[in-house]
Design an enzyme around this catalytic site. Structure first.
Site, PDB file in Angstrom:
ATOM      1  N   GLU A  60     -26.206  -4.923 -31.226  1.00  0.00           N
ATOM      2  CA  GLU A  60     -26.989  -5.437 -30.089  1.00  0.00           C
ATOM      3  C   GLU A  60     -28.354  -5.181 -30.091  1.00  0.00           C
ATOM      4  O   GLU A  60     -29.109  -5.964 -29.538  1.00  0.00           O
ATOM      5  CB  GLU A  60     -26.235  -5.004 -28.731  1.00  0.00           C
ATOM      6  N   PHE A  83     -19.822  -8.821 -24.288  1.00  0.00           N
ATOM      7  CA  PHE A  83     -19.303  -8.308 -22.922  1.00  0.00           C
ATOM      8  C   PHE A  83     -20.740  -7.651 -22.540  1.00  0.00           C
ATOM      9  O   PHE A  83     -21.239  -6.932 -23.292  1.00  0.00           O
ATOM     10  CB  PHE A  83     -18.081  -7.244 -22.781  1.00  0.00           C
ATOM     11  N   ASP A  85     -20.894  -4.932 -21.013  1.00  0.00           N
ATOM     12  CA  ASP A  85     -20.514  -3.681 -21.100  1.00  0.00           C
ATOM     13  C   ASP A  85     -21.112  -3.271 -22.461  1.00  0.00           C
ATOM     14  O   ASP A  85     -21.192  -1.948 -22.804  1.00  0.00           O
ATOM     15  CB  ASP A  85     -19.018  -3.332 -21.124  1.00  0.00           C
ATOM     16  N   PRO A  89     -26.490  -0.844 -26.389  1.00  0.00           N
ATOM     17  CA  PRO A  89     -27.232  -0.529 -27.481  1.00  0.00           C
ATOM     18  C   PRO A  89     -28.410  -1.493 -27.911  1.00  0.00           C
ATOM     19  O   PRO A  89     -29.412  -1.113 -28.374  1.00  0.00           O
ATOM     20  CB  PRO A  89     -26.424  -0.946 -28.820  1.00  0.00           C
ATOM     21  N   HIS A 129     -14.695  -3.680 -20.168  1.00  0.00           N
ATOM     22  CA  HIS A 129     -14.649  -5.134 -20.285  1.00  0.00           C
ATOM     23  C   HIS A 129     -14.848  -5.647 -18.741  1.00  0.00           C
ATOM     24  O   HIS A 129     -14.305  -6.715 -18.320  1.00  0.00           O
ATOM     25  CB  HIS A 129     -13.393  -5.608 -21.099  1.00  0.00           C
TER      26      HIS A 129
HETATM   27  C1  LIG Z   1     -21.009  -2.295 -29.195  1.00  0.00           C
HETATM   28  C2  LIG Z   1     -19.964  -2.979 -29.073  1.00  0.00           C
HETATM   29  N1  LIG Z   1     -20.305  -4.397 -29.323  1.00  0.00           N
HETATM   30  C3  LIG Z   1     -19.430  -5.370 -29.373  1.00  0.00           C
HETATM   31  C4  LIG Z   1     -18.050  -4.878 -29.259  1.00  0.00           C
HETATM   32  C5  LIG Z   1     -16.887  -5.881 -29.020  1.00  0.00           C
HETATM   33  N2  LIG Z   1     -15.973  -5.838 -30.509  1.00  0.00           N
HETATM   34  C6  LIG Z   1     -14.835  -4.849 -30.252  1.00  0.00           C
HETATM   35  S1  LIG Z   1     -14.005  -4.402 -31.626  1.00  0.00           S
HETATM   36  C7  LIG Z   1     -15.421  -5.459 -32.334  1.00  0.00           C
HETATM   37  C8  LIG Z   1     -15.387  -5.608 -34.120  1.00  0.00           C
HETATM   38  C9  LIG Z   1     -15.257  -4.112 -34.547  1.00  0.00           C
HETATM   39  O1  LIG Z   1     -15.029  -4.097 -35.922  1.00  0.00           O
HETATM   40  P1  LIG Z   1     -14.811  -2.831 -36.830  1.00  0.00           P
HETATM   41  O2  LIG Z   1     -15.663  -1.726 -36.527  1.00  0.00           O
HETATM   42  O3  LIG Z   1     -14.715  -3.371 -38.188  1.00  0.00           O
HETATM   43  O4  LIG Z   1     -13.450  -2.183 -36.289  1.00  0.00           O
HETATM   44  P2  LIG Z   1     -12.006  -3.061 -36.423  1.00  0.00           P
HETATM   45  O5  LIG Z   1     -11.747  -3.645 -35.134  1.00  0.00           O
HETATM   46  O6  LIG Z   1     -11.807  -3.951 -37.518  1.00  0.00           O
HETATM   47  O7  LIG Z   1     -10.828  -1.737 -36.514  1.00  0.00           O
HETATM   48  C10 LIG Z   1     -16.217  -6.021 -31.472  1.00  0.00           C
HETATM   49  C11 LIG Z   1     -17.588  -6.701 -32.109  1.00  0.00           C
HETATM   50  C12 LIG Z   1     -17.784  -3.785 -28.918  1.00  0.00           C
HETATM   51  N3  LIG Z   1     -16.522  -3.304 -28.721  1.00  0.00           N
HETATM   52  N4  LIG Z   1     -18.883  -2.605 -28.699  1.00  0.00           N
END
Ligand SMILES: Cc1ncc(C[n+]2csc(CCOP(=O)(O)OP(=O)(O)O)c2C)c(N)n1
Ligand SMILES: Cc1ncc(C[n+]2csc(CCOP(=O)(O)OP(=O)(O)O)c2C)c(N)n1
Ligand SMILES: [Mg+2]
Ligand SMILES: [Mg+2]
Lengths: 325, 358, 325, 358
Positions: A60, A83, A85, A89, A129
């Site tokens: 972000e 979201f 939330d 960052p 969320h």
């Molecule tokens: C700071 C933040 N931005 C966006 C999200 C939305 N989001 C949830 S999981 C995800 C992807 C995460 O990818 P990764 O770190 O590779 O973990 P994986 O889900 O593949 O285990 C996103 C963008 C979040 N949870 N936190």
């Protein structure tokens, strides 16, 4: 005019803006091939290409910081934060940079960015969320803050936001993304930023709400009729700049106010509304100003229905306020 | 491209080696920066300006870098880029207006000294939070590419800034989107009292490029040739679509972090003395003299000249009227909201009643 | 008892806490050999060693995030953020983690961190060395927010904060770091969090202030005496939890309220105070509630004296409020 | 150290190679994770739990890593660490109580499914914002060192999380302070719809270690031996004061990102099919059979057994009473403030009047 959901109205507004102005572009996480986790950007990648619908790495700071850079250069970026939330960052880029660039540069660098983000509870999303932290942004001088509650407003206000010369935080009530439908105009039809909307007129109590609280507030206002209470409902629509004349006019008429929001109460947006009334409508007020809000706790998962204001709680507050004094 | 008022840049717009005829104007720009810097430190001590963060020790790196850029390139500076500003054609007078925050300040007195910016010189206004400009420069590069503008964005930051969130986001986005960006890190050894050796366990700051798929280059920041070459090469890569470069210019902050800082608390005199030996001014002067292009007499004259230029600029800037108090409510938004209009009326009333004295 | 400045009182409180409990440690930028840019940690490195006075790389995410980790493990970290204006890179760790850990873990993980930070204007620090954004923290459920205005309170409240089981944002009015002096006790003497302090009693108007606004508010309260107005001044001291009984008791007595803070007005902390009055002291109020605050603009450099509330502005508001209604 | 209820860990606490007698319990743990995972996906479709993020495809990396850790080590997980949780002695029943958010949930129903934590198992409660646990793990490692506790902290995160601010701060602080920390990155190819290849231009995620002076290691996450060895080596370095290690375990998320996700929108069936070939379950099963330690019959029986274990746990958890609504006001602070007490009285009244229905 076409009947669409609120999230479809967002999608249409984005499409209209992008078709009208090639300097409008979108950036965010999962907005491209995935069409956004709520499908707000569905189909736009195909229509406008990867140069204008930019999927970004998971940052972000990166999304908002690069949007700021684009805007400094002159483009009109629309950033999606998946979201609300997850906006923190990028909070430094918002409060230290985006909101202050025009001011601190003596007007040299307007910073024309829209940050769209779904906010609020009601989707069983738990702590991260569901939050409704509009007060952080409303307290930050230099940001406009917009929260639509109908498809038509979502459409018209998002278009205004995208072509507004100032940074706009555009908060989308995800809980009613699909549950609320309505007619939306077809072309570049804008709703003005800074004007509240009278949802229903009434004589006894003024009810102020915005976003996903408008439907339960509407229900509550209807239901108090049976008790002989005539409630006026104002959908604020833009939190900054607030339509102070509309707020004062209503309370000058009714003498009573109920403020509704789902955010925690303490130092929430409702506090400002109430303070404005205590300052500028003092001699009209005939009863304590009542706030129906979330509790002063983090947003819970299992008990979200306990946390969120509902029609019954709003109804109770209206009735009590009508009787008080 | 010829040297111009709007941008003192290299004679040859594409050469990777610094032309010998550029050395003298570069030297002059460094001397001017030094003279202005010294004068500002003095004025701060005299209470004539509120704060000052000196550039001493970093002028060569900045001027050589600025020389290698094109006037149309956008620079995203931090608060210590006086030398760079001069290469963009920003005058001492313009800087001094900002330091005084007077009514001729392009920023309308909104920011502390050292935090200036000039849109018409593609010199973005700097801010205090460390690092924020880095990712912004990447965004601007994306925007420039979208408009098919063949330019680069160059962003300037210190060793401390490599720990910032914006550095991480900036280099990562730069790498992923292969933006035409130059990440110009001036490693001056210190982040206030915190030494580079503690800032990160990476061997060099340039090593951090690998984490983002970006080439990293270390240069001696007191050597204008090395800096110029590295920037020109990075610029060539950037405009040809090969993506960004991280340049670590090793320099030293010879002065205090700012006028609020007392470096004797955290570093030794001998360390400072050692770096003074490597200072670019002596080095460049001797290079010019050795090449038969310069003499001690010319040098003394030049020193007089830049000092006079600074003195004149100071006198002029100090005579400018202060900022009008009512401007405090401008530029929050493109136009004042009704609430801001009301606050403006209240302020007018307060001024009238003498409740507020600017 | 010794006469010290406010910043010296902070220094003493840190020393007292560290001497009393080996699990108290400090971390932040330039706090070690440099003793802090305001000298709040002067001498502590020498006394307690680099294990307990930890200079960190330039990352507020790192400072606050690692403090959270230390607290989860059981230590009592006290993080210094050099200026409140620079806290935002760590904002996510504050609002998503620090404030919510106890709640979201069902009470398993208390998160005992103190974040100290100088805040506010008056040192000619411009936009990024002057802001007063306490409202962001006060609106975040799970954080306590403390703002002392005297050396004795700074000492006693900081000790309380360090040994409090909850996260505390401890805001230090840097403008009066050295200009205010006072006696400070010697041992582990704590002031309770959650109690306001009546600076002076009065009958006609209640004035609420905190931090660096207490001195000008005091001056204003004194000066209105000549106009026959008796002003009561309450130093809130802790913004969360707010001492609501003290606030209400005062306004129930005076019927009039003036709220002072240097932060921007819109959605500032004063809004909550005013809203509480409009809700809970409505029938006692005899005049509009007045707020004396910063403007709704970013914090300016050259015009900081125009921005900051001063004794004259506060005085004017007291007089007007006393006369109103 | 013997396998215990509180932590299913390796028989030999210091060996760097996985002992052959550990293979069967590892295999069992993986199968249990898979069975629970499948059941939860079904239950979510049936509306019995609100949300679910499956671990399928990542179990081997997690279980082998957990096996290599010591029960006293602190783990800082993300929301996808079901396999890891089982190695800490967390039972399916405990997890299910969390997924239902019922009155036996150790978190009191406060978080979404998958976001659990158990202080007594040194398994810190996870949160949704990506990456935040990484720097926290470094802080906890500093705290452990301050207390002279000879343990490591291990933090788990995805490929997407390497772009987070907390990754940057965490690895930098870890490197600078040489903390006893294992940064365990499960590169599962995707961050929702965003592929690893776009997340960063770095060649491997392990390459990012260099930016922080930290060794980076790539392992095949479907190979329990490789994972175990890398973690044990990292652990040995960490406890002997040599600092942290970044481990990139290359795995694949075989299922959707979560039950809210439709992966067909962004990836091909063939990519998934290819990775299914490398799935650890078949691989381990054959390794056991080839070693003469296992048979198809035993395998079928074990599958029955783990499914039955899951079914029993589901039945029990579903019968547990829901969370008491008044608990909503607890745990904001150590004790309720007067304001929270008042809000609690208001809630009691609302419940009494039927205005609020949990
Ligand atoms: C700071 C933040 N931005 C966006 C999200 C939305 N989001 C949830 S999981 C995800 C992807 C995460 O990818 P990764 O770190 O590779 O973990 P994986 O889900 O593949 O285990 C996103 C963008 C979040 N949870 N936190
Ligand atoms: C986010 C943030 N944190 C802290 C500060 C306070 N601060 C101002 S300058 C500085 C050190 C910067 O060091 P470096 O990046 O090396 O730049 P230099 O001053 O050496 O040019 C610090 C810590 C700040 N400005 N911003
Ligand atoms: Mg430096
Ligand atoms: Mg992933």
């Amino acid at each position: 005019m076409t009947e669409v959901t609120l999230v479809q109205a967002i999608n249409r507004a984005l499409r209209t803006a992008m078709a009208a102005d090639s300097e409008v572009l979108l950036l965010g996480e999962d907005i491209g091939v995935n069409g956004g986790v709520f499908r707000a950007t569905e189909g736009l990648l195909k229509e406008f290409g990867a140069d204008r619908v930019v999927d970004t790495p998971l940052s972000e700071t990166g999304i908002i910081g690069s949007a700021v850079g684009m805007a400094l250069y002159g483009l009109k970026p629309v950033a999606e934060i998946q979201f609300l939330d997850f906006i923190y960052p990028g909070f430094d880029q918002i409060v230290s940079e985006l909101s202050k660039f025009r001011y601190r540069s003596g007007g040299q660098y307007p910073c024309h960015v829209v940050i769209r983000s779904p906010y609020g509870g009601g989707i069983r999303g738990g702590l991260y969320h569901s939050q409704s932290t509009e007060a952080y942004f409303a307290h930050t001088a230099g940001l406009k803050v917009v929260v639509p509650s109908t498809p038509a407003d979502a459409y018209g206000l998002l278009l205004s936001a995208i072509f507004d010369p100032d940074p706009v935080i555009f908060l989308e009530p995800k809980r009613i993304y699909r549950s609320v439908t309505g007619e939306v105009p077809d072309g570049d039809h804008r709703e003005p930023i800074g004007k509240a909307r009278i949802v229903r007129e009434g004589a006894d109590v003024s009810v102020f709400a915005y976003g996903a609280m408008v439907p339960p507030a509407t229900e509550a206002c209807q239901s108090v009729e049976t008790e002989g209470v005539s409630a006026e409902l104002i959908d604020l629509r833009t939190l900054v700049p607030l339509d102070v004349p509309a707020v004062l006019a209503s309370v000058e008429k009714t003498g009573r106010a109920v403020i509704v929001h789902e955010a925690a109460r303490f130092c929430g947006y409702g506090a400002e509304l109430s303070a404005i009334l205590a300052e500028k409508a003092f001699y009209s007020l005939r009863a304590p100003v009542s706030r129906v809000t979330g509790f002063d706790t983090p947003f819970p998962y299992a008990l979200e229905n306990v946390y969120l204001p509902n029609a019954a709680r709003i109804r109770q507050a209206i009735v009590e306020t009508a009787k008080a004094g | 491209m010829a040297q111009s008022v709007a941008g003192r840049v290299a004679t040859d717009a594409s050469a990777t080696e610094l032309a010998s005829e550029d050395l003298e104007p570069i030297y002059r720009t460094i001397l001017l920066a030094r003279a202005l810097d010294e004068r500002c430190l003095t004025m701060q001590r005299q209470g004539r300006i509120g704060f000052y963060a000196p550039v001493m020790g970093q002028e060569a790196a900045q001027v050589a870098c600025g020389w290698a850029l094109n006037p149309k390139d956008w620079v995203f500076p931090s608060y210590r880029e006086l030398g760079l500003a001069l290469t963009r054609g920003v005058t001492p007078g313009e800087l001094l207006n900002q330091f005084f925050g007077n009514s001729s300040d392009r920023l309308r007195g909104r920011q502390m000294p050292n935090h200036y910016g000039f849109r018409d010189r593609n010199f973005v206004v700097s801010s205090s939070p460390i690092g924020t400009q880095i990712i912004q420069a990447v965004g601007a590069a994306l925007a420039a590419r979208r408009r098919n503008d063949a330019l680069v964005t160059a962003t300037f930051f210190g060793d401390g800034a490599t720990s910032s969130n914006d550095f991480h986001a900036g280099l990562n986005f730069g790498g992923v989107f292969r933006t035409p960006t130059i990440f110009f890190c001036q490693n001056n050894g210190w982040a206030i009292s915190f030494p580079r050796s503690r800032q990160t366990a990476a061997k060099t700051l340039a090593d951090k490029g690998a984490a983002y798929g970006i080439p990293g280059v270390v240069v001696d920041g007191n050597d204008v040739h090395q800096v110029f070459r590295a920037v020109r090469e990075a610029r060539a890569r950037a405009v040809s679509g090969e993506g960004p470069t991280l340049i670590e210019a090793q320099v030293y902050r010879l002065g205090p972090h700012s006028t609020s800082d007392d470096p004797r608390r955290y570093r030794t005199e001998s360390e400072v003395a050692e770096w003074k030996q490597r200072d670019s001014i002596e080095r460049l002067k001797h290079e010019l003299i050795d090449a038969g292009r310069w003499s001690e007499a010319q040098d003394a004259e030049l020193l007089e000249e830049v000092r006079a230029e600074v003195a004149t600029a100071v006198n002029r800037a100090e005579a400018v009227a202060p900022t009008d108090p009512l401007t405090i409510l401008d530029d929050v938004f493109a136009s004042r909201t009704p609430e801001l209009e009301e606050q403006r009326r209240q302020l007018e009333e307060m001024l009238r009643m003498g409740l507020v004295k600017p």
